[in-house]
Write a protein that holds these residues in place. Structure first.
Motif: not given
Length: 353
Positions: A33-42
């Motif tokens: 399971y993954f949670g996005i921590t920074n959409k800009t930096l991916r």
């Protein structure tokens, strides 16, 4: 203050109750399971399904290799962290291999992983949260990255299986060495410029300073020839020691080093002049605080009289340093070896390697 604290606790509880993951991916046959921590930096962190309030238990098992990158919705993300409680109570997990991209492991990420025996860290330093390996009692194989500069051993203190440890080449500071209660042997990468190891004991690179003896070290400790300084606390909590042999080169040694070793029966000094081990009213003296009243102190035969004369026999408050403000420690009469315990030896063959 109380109102602010309650507010923080309520906010924290709300965060923990929220859904933790944004998407899933199958890695090595296991769903992660993954949670996005920074959409800009991916960037993403490995996390858990649902919420902690749901009684989250990770189903990860075997040896798990965390990927450096993972794709979702035509976007490729870098895996930079293992989130808090990500693998909480994964009782089937036996090993973890972390990618070079990971720089942080969150609070209680591996708590209760009672069969986790091996962790391979990435090359660079990794920030570990509170209780990262809480109750991971089976940890025995830790492989630290070649570029680590600080090694804090407190996160692994719950293991009763971690018996051998290797200090990487670039480590300049080792913290909480005595937290590892099962440690018996320490090694150092030969390219390390700060540390060396000999006989399972941690020394300075030049061998002149003894930094630490593993707490589970057993039997006879022969301090390396050429050692001049025994760092304060180096022998602390080494309950299984029976004999400690100090070379003639030792100049700095605290009287308290042997105070907490009840099984210690012999202390051997090779030098012809007793080292200054304590200070009373600013004056240096020779004193050994011991837990075993039947302990014997062996010294060179021709120096026996000198050792007996200088051995402190009066209880009192002794300091480890002559410096102003040095903390005095109370030494009682039953912790002071009698002068008759000093025995002269013509040779030390019995204590050679």
């Amino acid at each position: 203050m109380m109102r602010s604290l309650l507010t923080i606790l309520c906010i924290g509880a709300g965060i923990l109750s929220a859904g933790a993951h944004d998407f899933t991916a199958v890695v090595g046959g296991q769903k992660l399971y993954f949670g996005i921590t920074n959409k800009t930096l991916r960037t993403v962190e490995v996390t858990y399904q649902g919420s902690i309030a749901d009684g989250h238990v990770s189903e990860a098992k075997g040896v798990l290799e965390i990927p450096a990158k993972v794709s979702h919705g035509n976007v490729t993300y870098s895996v930079t962290a293992i989130g808090p409680k990500a693998f909480s109570h994964a009782t089937g997990l036996t090993g973890v291999v972390l990618p070079s991209s990971v720089r942080r492991i969150g609070d209680f990420a591996f708590e209760g992983c009672v069969h986790l025996g091996r962790v391979m860290f990435p090359a660079g330093d990794v920030q570990l949260g509170q209780g990262t390996f809480f109750r991971c009692s089976a940890l025995k194989d830790l492989s630290f990255g070649s570029d680590w500069t600080v090694l804090d051993l407190s996160p692994y203190r719950w293991s009763d299986s971690l018996r051998t440890l290797t200090i990487p080449a670039k480590v300049e500071k080792v913290l909480n060495f005595k937290k590892l209660t099962a440690l018996r042997d320490v090694k150092a990468d030969p390219n390390n410029l700060k540390f060396s190891a000999s006989g399972g004991v941690l020394y300075s690179k030049d061998g002149k300073t003894l930094y630490g003896v593993p707490r589970a070290y057993e039997g006879v400790l022969r301090v390396k020839d050429g050692t001049e300084t025994i760092t304060s606390g180096a022998l602390a909590d080494c309950a299984a020691l029976t004999t400690v042999c100090f070379p003639a080169s030792v100049r700095t040694l605290s009287f308290r080093e042997t105070s907490g070793i009840p099984g210690l029966t012999e202390i051997v000094f090779r030098g012809e002049e007793p080292p200054v081990t304590a200070y009373l009213s600013g004056k240096g003296c020779f004193l050994m605080q011991v837990a075993n009243p039947s302990l014997k102190i062996y010294v060179p035969k021709k120096a026996e009289k000198r050792y007996r004369e200088l051995l402190a026999a009066e209880p009192g408050e002794y300091a480890e340093s002559a410096e102003a403000g040095s903390i005095p420690y109370k030494v009682s009469a039953d912790e002071l070896p009698d002068k008759k315990t000093v025995k002269g030896l013509k040779n030390f063959d019995k204590y050679e390697e």
